[in-house]
Scaffold this motif. Structure first.
Motif, PDB file in Angstrom:
ATOM      1  N   SER A  85       0.834  -1.208   0.000  1.00  0.00           N
ATOM      2  CA  SER A  85       0.000   0.000   0.000  1.00  0.00           C
ATOM      3  C   SER A  85       0.866   1.255   0.000  1.00  0.00           C
ATOM      4  N   LEU A  86       1.829   1.275  -0.866  1.00  0.00           N
ATOM      5  CA  LEU A  86       2.784   2.385  -0.885  1.00  0.00           C
ATOM      6  C   LEU A  86       2.120   3.689  -1.296  1.00  0.00           C
ATOM      7  N   LYS A  87       2.604   4.762  -0.679  1.00  0.00           N
ATOM      8  CA  LYS A  87       2.083   6.101  -0.902  1.00  0.00           C
ATOM      9  C   LYS A  87       3.187   6.995  -1.465  1.00  0.00           C
ATOM     10  N   PRO A  88       2.832   8.054  -2.158  1.00  0.00           N
ATOM     11  CA  PRO A  88       3.868   8.968  -2.668  1.00  0.00           C
ATOM     12  C   PRO A  88       4.794   9.494  -1.562  1.00  0.00           C
ATOM     13  N   GLU A  89       4.260   9.673  -0.364  1.00  0.00           N
ATOM     14  CA  GLU A  89       5.092  10.172   0.731  1.00  0.00           C
ATOM     15  C   GLU A  89       6.094   9.138   1.241  1.00  0.00           C
ATOM     16  N   ASP A  90       6.022   7.917   0.762  1.00  0.00           N
ATOM     17  CA  ASP A  90       7.043   6.919   1.087  1.00  0.00           C
ATOM     18  C   ASP A  90       8.275   7.055   0.205  1.00  0.00           C
ATOM     19  N   THR A  91       8.208   7.929  -0.766  1.00  0.00           N
ATOM     20  CA  THR A  91       9.329   8.137  -1.692  1.00  0.00           C
ATOM     21  C   THR A  91      10.531   8.723  -0.983  1.00  0.00           C
ATOM     22  N   THR A  92      11.633   8.032  -1.015  1.00  0.00           N
ATOM     23  CA  THR A  92      12.896   8.501  -0.483  1.00  0.00           C
ATOM     24  C   THR A  92      13.927   7.380  -0.587  1.00  0.00           C
ATOM     25  N   VAL A  93      15.107   7.611  -0.035  1.00  0.00           N
ATOM     26  CA  VAL A  93      16.129   6.576   0.037  1.00  0.00           C
ATOM     27  C   VAL A  93      15.968   5.792   1.339  1.00  0.00           C
ATOM     28  N   TYR A  94      16.027   4.470   1.233  1.00  0.00           N
ATOM     29  CA  TYR A  94      15.904   3.587   2.376  1.00  0.00           C
ATOM     30  C   TYR A  94      17.264   2.956   2.679  1.00  0.00           C
ATOM     31  N   PHE A  95      17.604   2.958   3.969  1.00  0.00           N
ATOM     32  CA  PHE A  95      18.880   2.438   4.430  1.00  0.00           C
ATOM     33  C   PHE A  95      18.659   1.259   5.375  1.00  0.00           C
ATOM     34  N   CYS A  96      19.499   0.269   5.230  1.00  0.00           N
ATOM     35  CA  CYS A  96      19.559  -0.846   6.162  1.00  0.00           C
ATOM     36  C   CYS A  96      20.675  -0.553   7.159  1.00  0.00           C
ATOM     37  N   ALA A  97      20.469  -0.939   8.418  1.00  0.00           N
ATOM     38  CA  ALA A  97      21.465  -0.686   9.441  1.00  0.00           C
ATOM     39  C   ALA A  97      21.533  -1.859  10.416  1.00  0.00           C
ATOM     40  N   ALA A  98      22.712  -2.045  10.996  1.00  0.00           N
ATOM     41  CA  ALA A  98      22.924  -3.125  11.968  1.00  0.00           C
ATOM     42  C   ALA A  98      23.531  -2.554  13.243  1.00  0.00           C
ATOM     43  N   ARG A  99      23.117  -3.118  14.354  1.00  0.00           N
ATOM     44  CA  ARG A  99      23.691  -2.723  15.631  1.00  0.00           C
ATOM     45  C   ARG A  99      24.102  -3.966  16.402  1.00  0.00           C
ATOM     46  N   SER A 100      25.217  -3.866  17.127  1.00  0.00           N
ATOM     47  CA  SER A 100      25.689  -4.985  17.939  1.00  0.00           C
ATOM     48  C   SER A 100      24.716  -5.234  19.075  1.00  0.00           C
ATOM     49  N   GLY A 101      24.409  -6.485  19.318  1.00  0.00           N
ATOM     50  CA  GLY A 101      23.437  -6.811  20.341  1.00  0.00           C
ATOM     51  C   GLY A 101      22.123  -7.201  19.699  1.00  0.00           C
ATOM     52  N   SER A 102      21.384  -8.038  20.361  1.00  0.00           N
ATOM     53  CA  SER A 102      20.199  -8.634  19.745  1.00  0.00           C
ATOM     54  C   SER A 102      18.917  -7.858  19.979  1.00  0.00           C
ATOM     55  N   ILE A 103      18.959  -6.827  20.808  1.00  0.00           N
ATOM     56  CA  ILE A 103      17.752  -6.067  21.124  1.00  0.00           C
ATOM     57  C   ILE A 103      17.571  -4.937  20.104  1.00  0.00           C
ATOM     58  N   TRP A 104      16.353  -4.777  19.598  1.00  0.00           N
ATOM     59  CA  TRP A 104      16.144  -3.751  18.589  1.00  0.00           C
ATOM     60  C   TRP A 104      16.167  -2.361  19.194  1.00  0.00           C
ATOM     61  N   SER A 105      16.469  -1.402  18.326  1.00  0.00           N
ATOM     62  CA  SER A 105      16.431   0.009  18.710  1.00  0.00           C
ATOM     63  C   SER A 105      15.903   0.794  17.524  1.00  0.00           C
ATOM     64  N   LYS A 106      15.309   1.950  17.783  1.00  0.00           N
ATOM     65  CA  LYS A 106      14.873   2.837  16.714  1.00  0.00           C
ATOM     66  C   LYS A 106      15.736   4.087  16.642  1.00  0.00           C
ATOM     67  N   ALA A 107      16.758   4.137  17.473  1.00  0.00           N
ATOM     68  CA  ALA A 107      17.618   5.312  17.518  1.00  0.00           C
ATOM     69  C   ALA A 107      18.762   5.191  16.511  1.00  0.00           C
ATOM     70  N   GLU A 108      18.909   6.209  15.686  1.00  0.00           N
ATOM     71  CA  GLU A 108      19.953   6.184  14.662  1.00  0.00           C
ATOM     72  C   GLU A 108      21.339   5.994  15.272  1.00  0.00           C
ATOM     73  N   TYR A 109      21.601   6.651  16.411  1.00  0.00           N
ATOM     74  CA  TYR A 109      22.930   6.589  17.007  1.00  0.00           C
ATOM     75  C   TYR A 109      23.288   5.181  17.512  1.00  0.00           C
ATOM     76  N   ALA A 110      22.295   4.331  17.679  1.00  0.00           N
ATOM     77  CA  ALA A 110      22.535   2.983  18.205  1.00  0.00           C
ATOM     78  C   ALA A 110      23.094   2.033  17.158  1.00  0.00           C
ATOM     79  N   PHE A 111      23.049   2.450  15.889  1.00  0.00           N
ATOM     80  CA  PHE A 111      23.473   1.575  14.797  1.00  0.00           C
ATOM     81  C   PHE A 111      24.863   1.954  14.311  1.00  0.00           C
ATOM     82  N   SER A 112      25.724   0.948  14.197  1.00  0.00           N
ATOM     83  CA  SER A 112      27.118   1.189  13.822  1.00  0.00           C
ATOM     84  C   SER A 112      27.400   0.946  12.349  1.00  0.00           C
ATOM     85  N   TYR A 113      26.571   0.155  11.718  1.00  0.00           N
ATOM     86  CA  TYR A 113      26.840  -0.244  10.343  1.00  0.00           C
ATOM     87  C   TYR A 113      25.658   0.125   9.454  1.00  0.00           C
TER      88      TYR A 113
END
Length: 124
Positions: A85-113
């Motif tokens: 159900s994609l919308k025009p406002e979904d248009t942008t660049v999408y990045f994948c990121a990884a952080r050490s440790g198995s617990i998820w985070s939504k904070a950009e600073y928590a991701f190292s890769y």
């Protein structure tokens, strides 16, 4: 060191679907929580979805909840973002990121890769 390579972006009509993939190389994939971020021009980078190392726990931004699904295949060292159900406002660049440790985070600073990003364009 973890290297991430995204794929699956492209042009899709409003209401359509895309599946992004992010292949990881390096150490044990299940030891890393993963996230998908996007950054529209003039806006801060936003975490749209995140997933724990096991895949049992997930997070979604309100803007994509019910439309996007994050998943992972630890045997293939790959994380996915199914976008429906994609919308025009979904248009942008999408990045994948990884952080050490198995617990998820939504904070950009928590991701190292970070991956290099893949463009998603929703337009008729």
């Amino acid at each position: 060191q973890v290297q991430l390579v995204e794929s699956g972006g492209g042009l899709v009509q409003p209401g359509g679907s895309l599946r992004l993939s992010c292949a990881a190389s390096g150490r044990t994939f299940s030891e890393y929580a993963m996230g998908w971020f996007r950054q529209a021009p003039g806006k801060e980078r936003e975490c749209v979805a995140a997933i724990s190392g096991s895949g049992r726990s997930t997070y979604y931004a309100d803007s994509v909840k019910g439309r996007f699904t994050i998943s992972r295949d630890n045997a293939k060292n790959t994380v996915y973002l199914q976008m429906n159900s994609l919308k025009p406002e979904d248009t942008t660049v999408y990045f994948c990121a990884a952080r050490s440790g198995s617990i998820w985070s939504k904070a950009e600073y928590a991701f190292s890769y970070w991956g290099q990003g893949t463009q998603v364009t929703v337009s008729s």
